[in-house]
Design a protein around this motif. Structure first.
Motif, PDB file in Angstrom:
ATOM      1  N   MET A 278      10.814  48.249-186.715  1.00 44.43           N
ATOM      2  CA  MET A 278      10.514  49.760-186.379  1.00 44.43           C
ATOM      3  C   MET A 278       9.756  50.105-187.813  1.00 44.43           C
ATOM      4  N   LEU A 279       8.570  51.308-187.295  1.00 47.45           N
ATOM      5  CA  LEU A 279       6.936  52.050-187.915  1.00 47.45           C
ATOM      6  C   LEU A 279       7.956  53.373-188.032  1.00 47.45           C
ATOM      7  N   THR A 280       8.260  53.571-189.146  1.00 46.45           N
ATOM      8  CA  THR A 280       8.358  55.147-189.538  1.00 46.45           C
ATOM      9  C   THR A 280       7.155  56.420-188.900  1.00 46.45           C
TER      10      THR A 280
ATOM     11  N   LEU B  67       8.970  58.599-185.853  1.00 50.35           N
ATOM     12  CA  LEU B  67       8.711  60.071-186.191  1.00 50.35           C
ATOM     13  C   LEU B  67       8.246  60.913-185.434  1.00 50.35           C
ATOM     14  N   GLU B  68       7.221  60.935-184.854  1.00 53.98           N
ATOM     15  CA  GLU B  68       5.984  61.112-183.839  1.00 53.98           C
ATOM     16  C   GLU B  68       6.605  61.446-182.754  1.00 53.98           C
ATOM     17  N   VAL B  69       7.287  60.132-181.734  1.00 49.55           N
ATOM     18  CA  VAL B  69       8.080  60.632-180.695  1.00 49.55           C
ATOM     19  C   VAL B  69       9.210  61.089-180.652  1.00 49.55           C
ATOM     20  N   CYS B  70      10.093  61.127-182.035  1.00 49.32           N
ATOM     21  CA  CYS B  70      11.221  62.140-181.720  1.00 49.32           C
ATOM     22  C   CYS B  70      10.551  64.156-181.562  1.00 49.32           C
ATOM     23  N   LYS B  71       9.432  64.097-182.467  1.00 48.30           N
ATOM     24  CA  LYS B  71       8.806  65.049-182.793  1.00 48.30           C
ATOM     25  C   LYS B  71       8.128  65.754-181.005  1.00 48.30           C
ATOM     26  N   LEU B  72       7.486  64.678-181.003  1.00 47.37           N
ATOM     27  CA  LEU B  72       6.981  64.841-179.387  1.00 47.37           C
ATOM     28  C   LEU B  72       7.724  65.372-177.675  1.00 47.37           C
ATOM     29  N   ILE B  73       9.485  65.556-178.272  1.00 47.15           N
ATOM     30  CA  ILE B  73      10.229  65.303-177.412  1.00 47.15           C
ATOM     31  C   ILE B  73      10.882  66.981-177.877  1.00 47.15           C
ATOM     32  N   LEU B  74       9.898  67.703-178.811  1.00 48.00           N
ATOM     33  CA  LEU B  74      10.394  68.924-179.232  1.00 48.00           C
ATOM     34  C   LEU B  74      10.078  69.729-178.153  1.00 48.00           C
ATOM     35  N   PRO B  75       8.873  70.007-177.686  1.00 46.23           N
ATOM     36  CA  PRO B  75       8.590  70.860-176.535  1.00 46.23           C
ATOM     37  C   PRO B  75       9.366  70.793-175.221  1.00 46.23           C
ATOM     38  N   VAL B  76      10.120  69.494-175.008  1.00 45.43           N
ATOM     39  CA  VAL B  76      11.306  69.946-174.104  1.00 45.43           C
ATOM     40  C   VAL B  76      12.001  70.406-174.216  1.00 45.43           C
ATOM     41  N   ILE B  77      12.784  70.139-175.769  1.00 45.92           N
ATOM     42  CA  ILE B  77      14.360  71.066-175.560  1.00 45.92           C
ATOM     43  C   ILE B  77      13.974  72.256-176.007  1.00 45.92           C
ATOM     44  N   ASP B  78      12.859  72.625-176.253  1.00 50.15           N
ATOM     45  CA  ASP B  78      12.070  74.266-176.278  1.00 50.15           C
ATOM     46  C   ASP B  78      11.987  75.568-174.936  1.00 50.15           C
TER      47      ASP B  78
ATOM     48  N   LEU C 271      13.265  62.751-193.218  1.00 52.41           N
ATOM     49  CA  LEU C 271      13.105  61.659-193.102  1.00 52.41           C
ATOM     50  C   LEU C 271      11.424  61.625-192.927  1.00 52.41           C
ATOM     51  N   GLU C 272      10.402  62.590-192.988  1.00 60.16           N
ATOM     52  CA  GLU C 272       8.742  62.021-193.270  1.00 60.16           C
ATOM     53  C   GLU C 272       8.693  62.799-194.310  1.00 60.16           C
ATOM     54  N   LYS C 273       9.244  63.720-195.391  1.00 58.03           N
ATOM     55  CA  LYS C 273       9.047  63.963-196.722  1.00 58.03           C
ATOM     56  C   LYS C 273       9.157  63.028-197.465  1.00 58.03           C
ATOM     57  N   LYS C 274      10.031  61.756-197.029  1.00 53.72           N
ATOM     58  CA  LYS C 274      10.601  60.430-198.126  1.00 53.72           C
ATOM     59  C   LYS C 274       8.943  59.805-197.777  1.00 53.72           C
ATOM     60  N   TYR C 275       8.619  59.529-196.410  1.00 50.21           N
ATOM     61  CA  TYR C 275       8.356  58.750-195.970  1.00 50.21           C
ATOM     62  C   TYR C 275       7.038  59.109-196.648  1.00 50.21           C
ATOM     63  N   GLN C 276       6.651  60.393-196.674  1.00 49.82           N
ATOM     64  CA  GLN C 276       5.101  60.699-197.236  1.00 49.82           C
ATOM     65  C   GLN C 276       5.437  60.574-198.876  1.00 49.82           C
ATOM     66  N   SER C 277       6.444  60.555-199.443  1.00 47.10           N
ATOM     67  CA  SER C 277       6.310  60.317-200.851  1.00 47.10           C
ATOM     68  C   SER C 277       5.898  59.151-201.434  1.00 47.10           C
ATOM     69  N   ASP C 278       5.972  57.706-200.188  1.00 47.38           N
ATOM     70  CA  ASP C 278       5.217  56.730-200.423  1.00 47.38           C
ATOM     71  C   ASP C 278       5.287  55.303-199.205  1.00 47.38           C
TER      72      ASP C 278
END
Length: 201
Positions: free
Chosen positions: A23-25, A29-40, A60-67
């Protein structure tokens, strides 16, 4: 809008796992983000879910971006926290992944209800899916606020029109409900292997 609100996330799902099946981080997370417009499109009824999902994605994104190399695989974050014994903290990435996965379970259940029960109102569909997914993990306060918020669910017909765009919304919703759950089940299974899948709010 080209296609339905589900189109971008359906495309994104093809990239969630590495060729080795890890599972790639970032893609997850991108797919989960793409669901936000539906929730909107649910408006006030889903404000709690939206802030919860958004907050957990950011964590989770912040952690990913740290390394990005170290956290390229989603579960590395959890493994690291388990080793440091910090996985049960309320601001841990483990907790973030767990609640993000649960929120997605709730949405899948809601979409399944909309497909299976054309006669249900939006409030009925929301309440039923909440009872099947998030409710057992919520304390009394969270549960009460959720129940109140769901009474503000939009009119079903209007909602379906808004998310349809120019595509076949039922077909895309069905595809979403069959393609995304295996990823969520993998998250639950992984968290359960450390006894972390039943943490409550």
């Amino acid at each position: 809008m080209e296609g339905t609100v589900f189109t971008p996330s359906l495309e994104g799902m093809q990239h969630i796992k590495s060729p080795q099946g890890e599972m790639l981080t970032k893609p997850f997370l991108e797919v989960c983000k793409l669901i936000l417009p539906v929730i909107d499109k649910f408006g006030t009824a889903m404000a709690l879910v939206k802030s919860d999902v958004g907050g957990n994605i950011s964590r989770l994104e912040k952690k990913y971006q740290s390394d990005p190399t170290k956290y390229n695989y989603l579960y590395n974050m959890v493994k690291e926290e388990v080793e440091c014994k910090s996985e049960k903290g309320s601001s841990s990435c483990t907790n973030g992944l767990l609640w993000l996965t649960r929120a997605m379970d709730f949405l899948i259940e809601l979409f399944r209800n909309l497909l299976a029960h054309p006669d249900w109102t939006m409030v009925e569909a929301c309440t039923d899916s909440y009872g099947k997914t998030l409710k057992k993990f919520h304390g009394w306060i969270a549960s009460s606020s959720f129940t109140v918020a769901m009474k503000l669910a939009p009119d079903r017909k209007k909602f379906m029109e808004v998310i349809a765009g120019s595509g076949d919304v039922n077909a895309d919703m069905e595809k979403f409900c069959s393609t995304f759950p295996p990823f969520l089940e993998a998250n639950h299974k992984f968290l359960a292997s450390f006894g972390l899948d039943d943490m409550k709010a």
